[in-house]
Enzyme design. Structure first.
Site, short mmCIF file in Angstrom:
data_model
loop_
_atom_site.label_atom_id
_atom_site.label_comp_id
_atom_site.label_asym_id
_atom_site.label_seq_id
_atom_site.Cartn_x
_atom_site.Cartn_y
_atom_site.Cartn_z
N ALA A 49 -22.08 0.00 -4.50
CA ALA A 49 -21.82 -0.68 -6.21
C ALA A 49 -21.13 -2.77 -6.28
O ALA A 49 -20.05 -3.32 -5.55
CB ALA A 49 -20.91 0.13 -6.74
N ASP A 91 -15.27 6.75 -13.47
CA ASP A 91 -14.29 7.21 -15.23
C ASP A 91 -15.00 6.37 -16.13
O ASP A 91 -14.73 6.50 -17.61
CB ASP A 91 -13.08 7.11 -14.82
CG ASP A 91 -12.45 6.15 -14.72
OD1 ASP A 91 -13.09 5.02 -13.93
OD2 ASP A 91 -11.54 5.48 -14.98
N TYR A 114 -19.87 -2.86 -17.15
CA TYR A 114 -19.44 -2.35 -15.77
C TYR A 114 -19.99 -1.13 -15.83
O TYR A 114 -20.82 -0.19 -15.40
CB TYR A 114 -18.69 -2.25 -14.56
CG TYR A 114 -18.35 -1.38 -14.00
CD1 TYR A 114 -18.34 -1.93 -12.53
CD2 TYR A 114 -17.63 -0.02 -13.88
CE1 TYR A 114 -18.16 -0.61 -11.46
CE2 TYR A 114 -17.07 0.48 -13.19
CZ TYR A 114 -16.92 0.25 -11.57
OH TYR A 114 -17.02 0.97 -10.86
N1 LIG Z 1 -12.26 0.61 -6.92
C1 LIG Z 1 -12.43 1.36 -7.63
O1 LIG Z 1 -11.34 1.33 -8.28
C2 LIG Z 1 -13.17 2.47 -8.60
C3 LIG Z 1 -12.63 2.52 -9.61
C4 LIG Z 1 -14.27 4.24 -10.27
C5 LIG Z 1 -15.28 3.79 -9.15
N2 LIG Z 1 -15.24 3.26 -8.54
C6 LIG Z 1 -16.93 3.15 -7.51
O2 LIG Z 1 -16.77 3.58 -6.30
C7 LIG Z 1 -16.75 3.38 -5.37
C8 LIG Z 1 -16.89 2.72 -4.18
O3 LIG Z 1 -16.04 1.47 -5.30
P1 LIG Z 1 -15.10 0.91 -4.07
O4 LIG Z 1 -14.08 0.17 -4.41
O5 LIG Z 1 -15.13 1.26 -2.35
O6 LIG Z 1 -16.26 -0.73 -3.38
P2 LIG Z 1 -16.11 -1.60 -2.61
O7 LIG Z 1 -15.11 -1.59 -2.13
O8 LIG Z 1 -16.45 -3.62 -4.07
O9 LIG Z 1 -17.71 -1.66 -1.62
C9 LIG Z 1 -18.81 -2.15 -2.51
C10 LIG Z 1 -19.98 -2.51 -0.88
O10 LIG Z 1 -20.76 -2.43 -1.73
C11 LIG Z 1 -21.78 -3.06 -1.65
N3 LIG Z 1 -22.91 -3.89 -2.13
C12 LIG Z 1 -22.70 -5.03 -2.93
N4 LIG Z 1 -24.10 -5.01 -3.68
C13 LIG Z 1 -25.03 -4.30 -2.42
C14 LIG Z 1 -25.94 -4.21 -2.40
N5 LIG Z 1 -27.50 -5.01 -3.21
N6 LIG Z 1 -26.84 -3.75 -1.43
C15 LIG Z 1 -25.39 -3.05 -0.69
N7 LIG Z 1 -25.33 -2.80 -0.43
C16 LIG Z 1 -24.04 -3.63 -1.93
C17 LIG Z 1 -20.32 -4.31 -0.89
O11 LIG Z 1 -21.02 -5.95 -0.46
P3 LIG Z 1 -20.20 -7.51 -0.41
O12 LIG Z 1 -18.42 -7.22 -0.76
O13 LIG Z 1 -20.62 -8.11 0.49
O14 LIG Z 1 -20.52 -7.58 -2.06
C18 LIG Z 1 -19.26 -3.68 -1.08
O15 LIG Z 1 -19.14 -3.70 0.80
C19 LIG Z 1 -18.30 2.25 -5.93
O16 LIG Z 1 -19.52 3.36 -6.64
C20 LIG Z 1 -17.83 2.24 -6.99
O17 LIG Z 1 -18.38 1.94 -8.63
C21 LIG Z 1 -14.64 2.56 -8.02
#
Ligand SMILES: NC(=O)c1ccc[n+]([C@@H]2O[C@H](COP(=O)([O-])OP(=O)(O)OC[C@H]3O[C@@H](n4cnc5c(N)ncnc54)[C@H](OP(=O)(O)O)[C@@H]3O)[C@@H](O)[C@H]2O)c1
Length: 281
Positions: A49, A91, A114
């Site tokens: 994401a 959320d 977002y």
């Molecule tokens: N973090 C939160 O608090 C939170 C809260 C609610 C929901 N979520 C959801 O939970 C999920 C996981 O979140 P997370 O915090 O683990 O995310 P994260 O650490 O930001 O990891 C997202 C990964 O997606 C990769 N990415 C970005 N664009 C891409 C593309 N076009 N193709 C392939 N990979 C790509 C990023 O690579 P780069 O880093 O190299 O760009 C990164 O490794 C997401 O769907 C997010 O929306 C997160």
């Protein structure tokens, strides 16, 4: 952050598991198709994401591309190859009012770019014809990424006092708990639809910070206690507006898959232990 913990847990449970990153750009249909043809997975999990919530207000094209078009491409490819797909959402596609936690069937109400793009991503997936589970989560922290817990521990070690927002309510979630839930859902191979998974219990960012301080002091990650005051969101301007009430109900995922949801404070305590091990303390 989530992808790495999920892969480790899946491997520990004996599953063959391929972790990809930007090497398989989820917005590139050819790349995704080729990957699926070469590897023939029997499940796809999308943890990818664009997660920079404030930057998303100005990097609108990239936000939309990754959070809306990415799921659209994955949904199309998953439907073509008839592979069940589990997608992680947020959320932030919702915003409601206390006291009731929000249900997966509640109307969309994103309040920032977002959240809007993630909502579009969900809609594309639901229309794709693929067998899809969407799990919305919130306030995620884990050992492999930048997150609120790490930021707070670092600030608490360097600042004399902190102000933290106390009028946004939600549920902190440890990536390891979510990864366990994801694997249970994947194994079921059935009951597609939208679900919520977060830690159990509702809190504010300020009370979350106070708990981090308490546990950080207890475990020796913090050397001194500093004052933490609650402030209103209106006093703490950010580029993106956040929902004031995004507490999620887990009843559907609990009753459908017999998943147990740990209390957020218990999971935070386990995570702080892990931080302590990583710090070599
Ligand atoms: N973090 C939160 O608090 C939170 C809260 C609610 C929901 N979520 C959801 O939970 C999920 C996981 O979140 P997370 O915090 O683990 O995310 P994260 O650490 O930001 O990891 C997202 C990964 O997606 C990769 N990415 C970005 N664009 C891409 C593309 N076009 N193709 C392939 N990979 C790509 C990023 O690579 P780069 O880093 O190299 O760009 C990164 O490794 C997401 O769907 C997010 O929306 C997160």
């Amino acid at each position: 952050m989530l992808g790495k913990d999920l892969t480790s847990l899946a491997k520990a449970q004996g599953h063959e598991c391929l972790l990809t990153d930007l090497d398989v750009d989820i917005t590139d249909e050819k790349a995704v198709t080729l990957f699926l043809e070469n590897n023939k997975p029997d499940r796809i999990v999308n943890c990818a994401a664009y997660t920079a919530v404030d930057l998303a207000e100005t990097e609108t094209a990239l936000n939309y591309k990754v959070n809306a078009i990415g799921p659209q491409v994955l949904g199309k490819c998953a439907a073509q190859k008839k592979v069940p797909l589990l997608h992680i959402s947020t959320d932030y596609v919702l915003n409601g009012n206390p006291p009731a936690p929000l249900n997966p069937e509640d109307e969309y109400h994103p309040v920032n770019a977002y959240g809007k793009a993630k909502m579009e991503g969900e809609r594309f997936l639901l229309e794709s014809g693929a067998s899809v589970w969407i799990i919305r989560t919130a306030w995620l922290y884990g050992i492999n990424g930048k997150n609120f817990v790490k930021t707070m521990l670092s600030l608490m070690n360097t600042k004399e006092k902190l102000s933290v927002v106390n009028d946004q309510f939600g549920n902190p979630t440890w990536t390891v708990d979510l990864a366990r839930a994801i694997l249970t859902v994947l194994q079921s191979g059935s009951h597609f639809g939208i679900y919520h998974f977060t830690g159990e219990g509702i809190t504010t960012w300020c009370d979350f910070a106070l708990k981090i301080q308490e546990l950080g002091l207890q475990e020796g990650l913090l050397s001194k206690k500093i004052p933490i005051e609650g402030v209103l969101s209106s006093q703490f301007k950010t580029a993106a507006v956040r929902p004031s009430w995004s507490a999620l109900s887990k009843e559907k995922i609990k009753s459908t898959f017999s998943i147990q949801v740990p209390k957020w404070e218990d999971s935070l305590a386990s995570y702080i232990q892990l931080e302590k091990e990583h710090a070599g303390k």
